[in-house]
Design an enzyme around this catalytic site. Sequence first.
Site, PDB file in Angstrom:
ATOM      1  N   GLN A  89       0.925  -1.180   0.044  1.00 10.78           N
ATOM      2  CA  GLN A  89      -0.103   0.142   0.174  1.00 10.78           C
ATOM      3  C   GLN A  89       0.729   1.224   0.075  1.00 10.78           C
ATOM      4  O   GLN A  89       1.666   1.403   0.974  1.00 10.78           O
ATOM      5  CB  GLN A  89      -0.896  -0.096   1.163  1.00 10.78           C
ATOM      6  CG  GLN A  89      -1.834   1.212   1.044  1.00 10.78           C
ATOM      7  CD  GLN A  89      -2.801   1.526   2.500  1.00 10.78           C
ATOM      8  OE1 GLN A  89      -2.200   1.821   3.376  1.00 10.78           O
ATOM      9  NE2 GLN A  89      -4.149   1.107   2.042  1.00 10.78           N
ATOM     10  N   TYR A 131      -5.803  11.047   3.694  1.00 12.00           N
ATOM     11  CA  TYR A 131      -4.549  11.261   3.011  1.00 12.00           C
ATOM     12  C   TYR A 131      -4.562  11.879   1.637  1.00 12.00           C
ATOM     13  O   TYR A 131      -5.514  12.286   1.246  1.00 12.00           O
ATOM     14  CB  TYR A 131      -3.810   9.923   3.298  1.00 12.00           C
ATOM     15  CG  TYR A 131      -3.491   9.419   4.471  1.00 12.00           C
ATOM     16  CD1 TYR A 131      -3.330  10.056   5.628  1.00 12.00           C
ATOM     17  CD2 TYR A 131      -3.859   7.973   4.715  1.00 12.00           C
ATOM     18  CE1 TYR A 131      -3.209   9.520   6.688  1.00 12.00           C
ATOM     19  CE2 TYR A 131      -3.695   7.546   6.195  1.00 12.00           C
ATOM     20  CZ  TYR A 131      -3.511   8.368   6.965  1.00 12.00           C
ATOM     21  OH  TYR A 131      -3.340   7.698   8.424  1.00 12.00           O
ATOM     22  N   ARG A 152      -7.714   1.766  -2.636  1.00 12.21           N
ATOM     23  CA  ARG A 152      -8.778   1.739  -1.366  1.00 12.21           C
ATOM     24  C   ARG A 152      -9.364   3.050  -1.091  1.00 12.21           C
ATOM     25  O   ARG A 152      -8.922   3.942  -1.256  1.00 12.21           O
ATOM     26  CB  ARG A 152      -7.691   1.337  -0.028  1.00 12.21           C
ATOM     27  CG  ARG A 152      -8.615   0.950   0.947  1.00 12.21           C
ATOM     28  CD  ARG A 152      -7.702   0.406   2.226  1.00 12.21           C
ATOM     29  NE  ARG A 152      -8.417  -0.595   2.896  1.00 12.21           N
ATOM     30  CZ  ARG A 152      -8.309  -0.821   4.178  1.00 12.21           C
ATOM     31  NH1 ARG A 152      -7.687   0.166   4.868  1.00 12.21           N
ATOM     32  NH2 ARG A 152      -8.827  -1.889   4.896  1.00 12.21           N
ATOM     33  N   GLY A 192      -8.400  -6.528   9.535  1.00 13.27           N
ATOM     34  CA  GLY A 192      -7.470  -5.775  10.147  1.00 13.27           C
ATOM     35  C   GLY A 192      -7.194  -6.352  11.290  1.00 13.27           C
ATOM     36  O   GLY A 192      -6.273  -7.223  11.514  1.00 13.27           O
TER      37      GLY A 192
END
Length: 358
Positions: free
Chosen positions: A99, A181, A228, A312
């Site tokens: 990622q 982000y 994502r 996760g």
Amino acid sequence: MMADLFSPVRLGALELANRVVMAPMTRDRAGPDDVPTDLMVEYYRQRASAGLIVTEGTQPSSTGKGYWRTPGIHSPEQTAGWRKVADAVHGEGGRIVMQLMHVGRASVRANKAADAETVAPSAIACPDPIPGPDGVPVPTEMPRALAAYEIPGVIAEYVAAARNARSAGMDGVELHCASGYLPMQFLSSNSNQRSDAYGGSAENRVRFVVEALAALGAAIGLDRVGFRICPGVTFNGMADADPAETYATLLRAVDGMGLAYCHLIHIPNAGFDALDLVRANWSGPVIENCGLTAESAAKVIAEGKADAVSFGYAFIGNPDLVERLRTGAPLAKADRSTFYTGQGDDARGYTDYPTVSG
């Protein structure tokens, strides 16, 4: 035949032995100069029975760093460190993609190199505090707005990172477009106040992500690039005026490009269901994520709502999660107090969780 969690699946060029994906999770365990450590190698090796591992968010450049002890993929030493990770996962028969995470404005000055800037679509600071080197949240710094002529250079940093990832043996990359982000800062109407071709309308606000995905695909193959998203998330100060419109526009723009997958963090939204939105505007493979149990994950796959599911926290405490799901063994609980606290060779809460077989 009806698919189940343990049947193989193909996501672009990625051949998965099962449909259980390890989601990307920041663990703050990188060593000096943000180089992956031998402990990180063991952490990923232990979890290689996942159909696919998506690594923790990894800096494409020093500018893209915002958190303490996150790994990079922009130096030869970092690339060599990740090669050990990829080799270990492949040695166990697993698949792994990296990622790529440029944090943009979600950055604390003390966490960055002295010469690394903080940049964003607009000069608007992230309102949410972020932990500094001692783990205590502090205010973020004001970013500098990127000039239009600089944007291709930022995309080029992603491309160089993707090439490094592939040279390190990674099977592909995932562009992190969630969690407030840099890509999401371009997408969201409140953090993107630009008046040029990268701001204003939804068509303009998705441009950065579309161009970045196209460039990554040109560099390493579109079928090795995933992305994502998390429509409607408010983390790190996101507050898009119309997330349904924004993400429908994005999905339509990249549908048909031949990308490997869309990785959806599925949270509740007023007025629309994010998985329905993805399915209505994207015809490629989908990885579903967010609070899934063994039962709900199996149902998502059986009903064809997603091609794979990601976990996760469950993977933190259960390195053998796939086997536990397959046999119905109880899941161990991860110790939240150690999620981000490891240093050096401290394995506690990282590589010391036992498997069912011991």
